[in-house]
Design an enzyme around this catalytic site. Structure first.
Site, PDB file in Angstrom:
ATOM      1  N   ASP A 134       0.844  -1.185   0.000  1.00 37.00           N
ATOM      2  CA  ASP A 134       0.000   0.000   0.000  1.00 37.00           C
ATOM      3  C   ASP A 134       0.888   1.248   0.000  1.00 37.00           C
ATOM      4  O   ASP A 134       2.007   1.224   0.525  1.00 37.00           O
ATOM      5  CB  ASP A 134      -0.893   0.030   1.243  1.00 37.00           C
ATOM      6  CG  ASP A 134      -2.054  -0.943   1.154  1.00 37.00           C
ATOM      7  OD1 ASP A 134      -2.354  -1.411   0.042  1.00 37.00           O
ATOM      8  OD2 ASP A 134      -2.670  -1.227   2.193  1.00 37.00           O
ATOM      9  N   MET A 135       0.357   2.331  -0.557  1.00 34.77           N
ATOM     10  CA  MET A 135       1.077   3.603  -0.525  1.00 34.77           C
ATOM     11  C   MET A 135       0.432   4.491   0.532  1.00 34.77           C
ATOM     12  O   MET A 135      -0.792   4.564   0.623  1.00 34.77           O
ATOM     13  CB  MET A 135       1.049   4.292  -1.889  1.00 34.77           C
ATOM     14  CG  MET A 135       2.024   5.451  -2.007  1.00 34.77           C
ATOM     15  SD  MET A 135       3.758   4.959  -1.850  1.00 34.77           S
ATOM     16  CE  MET A 135       4.048   4.160  -3.430  1.00 34.77           C
ATOM     17  N   ARG A 184      -1.488  -0.997  -8.549  1.00 30.62           N
ATOM     18  CA  ARG A 184      -2.849  -0.588  -8.179  1.00 30.62           C
ATOM     19  C   ARG A 184      -2.913   0.939  -8.224  1.00 30.62           C
ATOM     20  O   ARG A 184      -2.197   1.625  -7.479  1.00 30.62           O
ATOM     21  CB  ARG A 184      -3.199  -1.072  -6.772  1.00 30.62           C
ATOM     22  CG  ARG A 184      -4.598  -0.627  -6.309  1.00 30.62           C
ATOM     23  CD  ARG A 184      -4.755  -0.751  -4.796  1.00 30.62           C
ATOM     24  NE  ARG A 184      -4.590  -2.112  -4.352  1.00 30.62           N
ATOM     25  CZ  ARG A 184      -4.022  -2.449  -3.193  1.00 30.62           C
ATOM     26  NH1 ARG A 184      -3.546  -1.527  -2.394  1.00 30.62           N
ATOM     27  NH2 ARG A 184      -3.912  -3.722  -2.848  1.00 30.62           N
ATOM     28  N   LYS A 187      -6.976   6.999  -6.291  1.00 27.93           N
ATOM     29  CA  LYS A 187      -6.952   8.467  -6.318  1.00 27.93           C
ATOM     30  C   LYS A 187      -6.068   9.026  -5.211  1.00 27.93           C
ATOM     31  O   LYS A 187      -5.311   9.966  -5.425  1.00 27.93           O
ATOM     32  CB  LYS A 187      -8.371   9.020  -6.185  1.00 27.93           C
ATOM     33  CG  LYS A 187      -9.241   8.814  -7.407  1.00 27.93           C
ATOM     34  CD  LYS A 187     -10.589   9.509  -7.254  1.00 27.93           C
ATOM     35  CE  LYS A 187     -11.458   9.321  -8.476  1.00 27.93           C
ATOM     36  NZ  LYS A 187     -12.760  10.024  -8.361  1.00 27.93           N
ATOM     37  N   GLY A 188      -6.182   8.478  -3.999  1.00 27.03           N
ATOM     38  CA  GLY A 188      -5.405   8.964  -2.868  1.00 27.03           C
ATOM     39  C   GLY A 188      -6.309   9.320  -1.704  1.00 27.03           C
ATOM     40  O   GLY A 188      -7.378   9.906  -1.907  1.00 27.03           O
TER      41      GLY A 188
END
Length: 308
Positions: A134-135, A184, A187-188
């Protein structure tokens, strides 16, 4: 404005205690979180699989303050992968990892997180599945991408999430759209300053489409992380334009959000994967889901006055 308030609330211990004590919180949380414990998460995976939907599992455990917590989170993922193997679900579920939960933000955290997630990648590969990183907020992007590069040397199917609203992401996507790369695109979900991120919905959507076009035209495996009907339709059209086979990309949506759309896409023969979080540390994740979509907040507030 409302989203910013909710994101700030996600970091407040006082509001965490208030929300956690509210009697109607748990039924609403259960819409978005598959339970506090692993057996409940496995039930959710089996239910999704029955509808042709795969899963990516996230054991919730961010914002740690000591190495022992990082090790406990690592061990929770190892137990998860062992359970997936025993249940014969390795082919239907991968795992998603937040490197902050593996100690990325601690002193020496880059190496600590890399060592921990490497163990998880080894366990995932052993049962025929993989890991997606994950970011998180923009300060972690360089470290996360560096860890990804290290992991892909031995585990080339390791994936990563990228956030379209960051100004840097279009360049990152161009570098990631290579053979074997799993990306993946979302949008954020973090509050970021205008110096590093687009602020308006229109600019974010346009950036998302530009990044999506790059991924669809590239040689990697795009994972479309969006519930937006317009972006889903654009993804379908781009896949057709670039001649992508149905198994060369997938749609990813959050557990409990737009279930009917997930089922519709799966029924059309498209690959669909639900992001399934579980664990007792649900508060930060839950508040970000409220911040992302006002409809989720309305659902939450209504639950305090409506019995179901």
């Amino acid at each position: 404005m409302l989203g910013a308030v909710l994101l700030a609330a996600s970091r407040s211990d006082r509001i965490r205690r208030l929300v956690g004590r509210a009697p109607m919180t748990r039924p609403v949380v259960d819409r978005f979180v598959a339970g506090d414990a692993l057996p409940e998460a496995l039930v959710a995976v089996r239910a999704l699989a029955a509808h042709g939907i795969d899963a990516t599992l996230d054991h919730l455990g961010e914002d740690i303050t000591e190495v022992a917590q990082a090790h406990r989170n690592r061990d929770a993922y190892l137990a998860l992968l062992d359970a997936l193997s025993r249940e014969g679900l390795g082919g239907r579920a991968e795992v998603s990892v937040k490197l902050s939960a593996f100690g990325q933000g601690l002193p020496g955290g880059h190496d600590l997180a890399l060592a921990g997630v490497r163990r998880v990648c080894e366990a995932a590969e052993a049962i025929g599945t993989t890991v997606t990183l994950d970011m998180e907020d923009h300060t972690t992007v360089d470290s996360t991408l560096a860890i990804l590069a290290e992991l892909r040397r031995d585990f080339p199917r390791t994936g990563v999430a990228v956030q379209a609203y960051l100004l840097r992401t279009e360049e990152d996507v161009r570098a990631l759209a290579v053979k074997g790369s799993r990306v993946r695109l979302v949008k954020g979900a973090y509050k970021e300053p205008s110096s590093v991120a687009y602020q308006s919905r229109r600019d974010i959507d346009l950036a998302y489409v530009r990044c999506l076009r790059t991924l669809m035209a590239g040689d990697g495996y795009p994972m479309i992380g969006s519930h937006d009907p317009r972006l889903v339709e654009i993804a379908v059209r781009l896949a057709e334009r670039y001649g992508r086979a149905p198994d060369s990309y997938e749609f990813q949506m959050l557990y409990g959000i737009r279930d009917a759309e997930q089922h519709r896409l799966a029924a059309e023969g498209r690959r669909v994967r639900a992001y399934v979080p579980y664990g007792a540390d649900w508060y930060g994740y839950f508040m970000r889901r409220l911040a992302e979509r006002p409809a989720n907040l309305v659902f939450f507030l209504r639950s305090f006055t409506t019995r179901s």
